[in-house]
Design an enzyme around this catalytic site. Structure first.
Site, short mmCIF file in Angstrom:
data_model
loop_
_atom_site.label_atom_id
_atom_site.label_comp_id
_atom_site.label_asym_id
_atom_site.label_seq_id
_atom_site.Cartn_x
_atom_site.Cartn_y
_atom_site.Cartn_z
N LYS A 11 -4.37 -7.76 1.28
CA LYS A 11 -5.52 -7.39 2.08
C LYS A 11 -6.01 -5.99 1.68
O LYS A 11 -5.22 -5.08 1.50
CB LYS A 11 -5.11 -7.37 3.56
CG LYS A 11 -6.22 -7.04 4.53
CD LYS A 11 -5.67 -7.05 5.95
CE LYS A 11 -6.73 -6.68 6.96
NZ LYS A 11 -6.19 -6.62 8.33
N HIS A 69 0.43 -1.91 4.06
CA HIS A 69 -0.44 -1.13 4.95
C HIS A 69 -1.24 -0.11 4.16
O HIS A 69 -0.76 0.42 3.16
CB HIS A 69 0.40 -0.39 6.00
CG HIS A 69 0.95 -1.27 7.07
ND1 HIS A 69 2.02 -0.93 7.87
CD2 HIS A 69 0.58 -2.51 7.48
CE1 HIS A 69 2.28 -1.90 8.73
NE2 HIS A 69 1.42 -2.88 8.51
#
Length: 362
Positions: free
Chosen positions: A229, A333
């Site tokens: 992502k 992250h």
């Protein structure tokens, strides 16, 4: 483009044509920077907002596509307050504070683009007055608050292995009187245990699991290559390590993947399903994996457990043995701020984590 992105891009293309021309222009502007999944959420938010405008008589448009710039330009603060109230108090589909905050942020992004970036043929802003610039959007989900909500809703220590074991054996015993449920479990128990084990031993997101292909798996080195992502480089896959515990489940599942699900050689997906009435196995969907985990979690006695909470469960367990920076990299992250959730969940400070890491390396 990975599988989930391709699906969301198709949905985005289908829905954006029912938006006003200036929203279509905004989506085109954002496409290089944001994923189709994020932009699809934007479209859903604008559909809700424009439908509300029309229902309240704040726009005379007969469809969302006919909402005008003037409709947006002449909105008063009381209208925005009314919309926020609508989101939080409507009888059906009441939104959480986080969802409302996200929807308001979507509107702010659109209004900012129209008033500060987009221009008409005379080089003037498309939107002369930006009511959303007056709206303060407070940050809702601070790491400490997120951690407080998660406490007691994750798998801890021995429960990680117990949950995988329950999927393999315990669930079948619990549904032995239900022939249909028992048949489905016998068919899928190795696959389902494998998926749960992989997430609990790597921290993969559900979208990353859905997109996995056979060729992405390196069992010898315990690595899986995934599109992460936030990484817009479609040619690059990130190597993500999984723990030794997952190897047995992966080996067992791979041995039956082709025969059990009648999977054709052209199907590259790692995790496949055999839908009712179909003769060949095909890639599992995101929704199917989410529903599968919820099904087992309820019987296991963890009704709050979801596929995303499996990722949280891994991260909390992993953080106990590693520092915040290594945990951040493992989870993909963007910043350590997101990873701070696990410091609060484990009551272990970042400094303690870093010291422990340093001691283990010395």
């Amino acid at each position: 483009m990975n599988i989930q992105k391709a699906i969301d891009r198709k949905k985005l293309d289908e829905r954006v044509v029912h938006m006003p021309w200036f929203v279509q222009q905004f989506i085109d502007y954002k496409l290089p920077d944001l994923s189709p999944s994020t932009l699809l959420e934007y479209i859903r938010d604008y559909e809700t907002f424009f439908s509300w405008l029309r229902a309240e008589g704040l726009s005379s448009a007969e469809s969302n596509a006919q909402v005008t710039l003037l409709d947006l330009e002449t909105l008063r603060m009381e209208s925005i307050v009314g919309f926020r109230l609508h989101l939080t108090t409507r009888v059906e589909g009441t939104n959480s504070k986080i969802t409302v905050s996200r929807k308001m942020s979507s509107l702010r992004s659109l209004f900012h683009y129209l008033s500060q970036i987009a221009e008409d043929e005379d080089f003037y802003p498309l939107l002369k007055r930006n009511i959303m610039a007056k709206v303060e959007i407070k940050r809702i989900h601070k790491p400490k608050d997120t951690a407080a909500k998660l406490k007691g809703k994750l798998l801890e220590e021995e429960e990680l292995l117990e949950f995988i074991g329950y999927i393999r054996e315990g669930y079948g015993a619990d549904v032995h009187n239900n022939k249909q449920a028992l048949y489905a479990h016998e068919l899928n128990k190795e696959r389902d245990a494998c998926i749960a084990s992989l997430i609990l031993n790597s921290g993969l997101r559900v979208s990353e699991v859905v997109n996995l292909n056979i060729d992405d798996l390196d069992l010898a080195n315990k690595i899986i290559y995934v599109f992460r992502k936030g990484n817009n480089d479609e040619s690059f896959k990130t190597p993500v390590y999984f723990r030794e515990q997952s190897k047995d489940e992966l080996f067992e599942y791979l041995e039956l993947r082709q025969t059990r699900y009648n999977t054709p050689k052209r199907e590259k997906a790692l995790f496949v399903a055999l839908p009712n009435g179909q003769k060949e196995g095909k890639r599992m969907t995101k929704r199917a994996i989410q529903a599968m985990i919820i099904k087992y979690a309820k019987r296991f006695g963890k009704p709050y457990l979801t596929v995303h909470k499996l990722r949280h469960s891994f991260a909390t367990d992993y953080y106990l043995q590693n520092d915040i920076y290594k945990t951040k990299e493992q989870l993909g992250h963007a910043s350590t701020e997101t990873t701070e959730v696990y410091a609060h969940l484990t009551d272990k400070t970042m400094s303690e984590a870093i010291e422990r890491r340093a001691d283990s390396e010395s």
